[in-house]
Motif scaffolding. Structure first.
Motif, PDB file in Angstrom:
ATOM      1  N   THR A 124       4.092   0.342   0.034  1.00 29.05           N
ATOM      2  CA  THR A 124       2.796   0.358  -0.649  1.00 29.05           C
ATOM      3  C   THR A 124       1.671   0.675   0.328  1.00 29.05           C
ATOM      4  O   THR A 124       0.728   1.406  -0.006  1.00 29.05           O
ATOM      5  CB  THR A 124       2.540  -0.998  -1.342  1.00 29.05           C
ATOM      6  N   ILE A 125       1.776   0.148   1.542  1.00 31.96           N
ATOM      7  CA  ILE A 125       0.797   0.478   2.593  1.00 31.96           C
ATOM      8  C   ILE A 125       0.812   1.983   2.856  1.00 31.96           C
ATOM      9  O   ILE A 125      -0.238   2.632   2.965  1.00 31.96           O
ATOM     10  CB  ILE A 125       1.103  -0.301   3.903  1.00 31.96           C
ATOM     11  N   ASP A 126       2.017   2.556   2.945  1.00 25.31           N
ATOM     12  CA  ASP A 126       2.151   3.996   3.211  1.00 25.31           C
ATOM     13  C   ASP A 126       1.583   4.833   2.061  1.00 25.31           C
ATOM     14  O   ASP A 126       0.938   5.863   2.297  1.00 25.31           O
ATOM     15  CB  ASP A 126       3.625   4.356   3.441  1.00 25.31           C
ATOM     16  N   LEU A 127       1.808   4.394   0.815  1.00 26.44           N
ATOM     17  CA  LEU A 127       1.277   5.125  -0.338  1.00 26.44           C
ATOM     18  C   LEU A 127      -0.246   5.080  -0.333  1.00 26.44           C
ATOM     19  O   LEU A 127      -0.910   6.099  -0.593  1.00 26.44           O
ATOM     20  CB  LEU A 127       1.830   4.540  -1.642  1.00 26.44           C
ATOM     21  N   ARG A 128      -0.789   3.916  -0.049  1.00 24.54           N
ATOM     22  CA  ARG A 128      -2.250   3.791   0.033  1.00 24.54           C
ATOM     23  C   ARG A 128      -2.809   4.760   1.076  1.00 24.54           C
ATOM     24  O   ARG A 128      -3.816   5.447   0.833  1.00 24.54           O
ATOM     25  CB  ARG A 128      -2.635   2.358   0.393  1.00 24.54           C
TER      26      ARG A 128
END
Length: 381
Positions: A124-128
């Motif tokens: 999720t951090i990477d998608l953000r």
């Protein structure tokens, strides 16, 4: 076989309208910026710098400018907000196994089961970061075991941050927060709870569920469960999001173009009315034509998110003219609105739609009282 623990991410674009304006005009960045109507209008959105002066959305512009006379006011570009919203939606759609577009700037992602293969938090951090890198928009997220806790976590992470509430830590996270942090707790409920001596979510959790049910009915039990971090609402798949449509099969095939146009306008009005009753906006309109030999053609187009007849009808007419085989009788005509999202309150606060919103409220009030056929538009060409 055990049920996997739910993992829900909530994404929210920070001060979305303001962020888009600053991307399109970088000189606005860092200023106390207000997006909205002229002096007689209201604030549709404002920057964090403006919020420091006590300005908030839906505030009369006069009041806002009194609080911050040196604020910069821009009218707003609704079409750009739709464009950026779709850009973010496409990025999420390419990565997320299941997601819900809750509004023009808000998304829920169901990542349940992904922990078998990789770390959902890091994912999720990477998608953000991908959204930020590609669009330039600041975006916050909360990750938790349900939609409600994830949404509250996002609010706590703002601006432009993220927060993970581990399973089992929901009550601990919620406890110190003001009770109006719970989605759905408005001013009236908040004041009633304060009369009961309730200030924080922990205070609600300590109350007997029976007391809350006596005071608030069914909502009281819901409130008690939310205070304990319990929430079972599902993520509604975006590609299965409800559409609103209507079709008309003629008793006799219709060759009269004027009659077809009248019917098209009537149907578009009807689905737009249903849209407003559901507090939704549509991002796509489609028209369907069926000929006597049962050959059926349809065409759709993306539009700026709206629920207004006068913005939807021209799009439907344009689609009809592109589709229709001149001189051919028509057996069936249909209109469908899709890509539905919850109506963003701020979109009704721009100067160009403020009066329009009031007009449609008045029209819908008449339709609610006297029936949907009590007011109709002329078709025109």
């Amino acid at each position: 076989m055990s049920i996997p623990q739910r993992i829900i991410a909530h994404f929210d674009l920070d001060a979305f309208f303001v962020s888009v304006e600053c991307l399109n005009n970088p000189s606005l960045k860092g200023l106390p910026l207000i997006v909205g109507g002229r002096e007689r209008g209201v604030v549709a959105a404002c920057s964090y710098e403006a919020r420091k002066f006590g300005i908030h959305s839906a505030m009369p512009m006069k009041t806002a400018l009194r609080l911050c006379p040196h604020a910069t006011v821009v009218k707003g570009t609704r079409g750009e907000y739709s464009r950026y919203s779709r850009w973010v939606t496409d990025i999420i759609a390419n990565k997320a196994p299941l997601f819900e577009k809750a509004s023009i700037d808000e998304f829920y992602l169901d990542l349940t089961g992904m922990d078998k293969y990789f770390n959902p938090y890091q994912w999720t951090i990477d998608l953000r970061q991908e959204i930020i890198d590609k669009t330039g928009l600041p975006i916050s997220f909360g990750l938790a075991a349900n939609k409600m806790v994830a949404k509250i976590a996002t609010d706590e992470a703002k601006p432009n941050g993220y927060l993970h509430i581990a399973f089992g830590r929901e009550k601990e996270f919620l406890a110190p927060l003001k009770v109006n942090k719970i989605p759905g707790v408005g001013e009236s409920t908040f004041h009633t709870l304060r009369d009961l001596g309730v200030e924080t979510i922990a205070d609600v959790a300590l109350l007997p569920i029976e007391l809350l049910e006596n005071r608030f009915g069914k909502y009281g039990a819901d409130l008690w469960h939310k205070a304990h971090g319990i929430h079972h609402s599902e993520v509604v798949p975006f590609h299965e999001a409800k559409s609103i449509s209507t079709e008309s099969t003629f008793e006799e095939n219709v060759l009269d173009t004027e009659r077809l146009m009248n019917e098209l306008v009537r149907m578009t009005e009807r689905v737009a009315y249903e849209l407003r009753q559901d507090n939704k906006m549509a991002g796509c309109v489609a028209v369907k034509i069926r000929y006597p030999d049962f050959e059926t053609t349809s065409r759709q187009t993306s539009i700026d998110y709206t629920s207004y007849d006068d913005e939807l009808i021209p799009k439907a007419k344009d689609l009809f003219h592109k589709l229709y085989r001149k001189g051919q009788p028509v057996r069936l005509l249909g209109v469908r609105l899709s890509e539905l999202v919850d109506e963003a309150v701020q979109t009704n606060l721009f100067s160009d739609v403020e009066k329009k919103t009031e007009l449609y409220k008045a029209i819908d009030d008449v339709k609610n009282r006297f029936g949907t056929k009590s007011l109709t538009k002329a078709a025109g060409k």
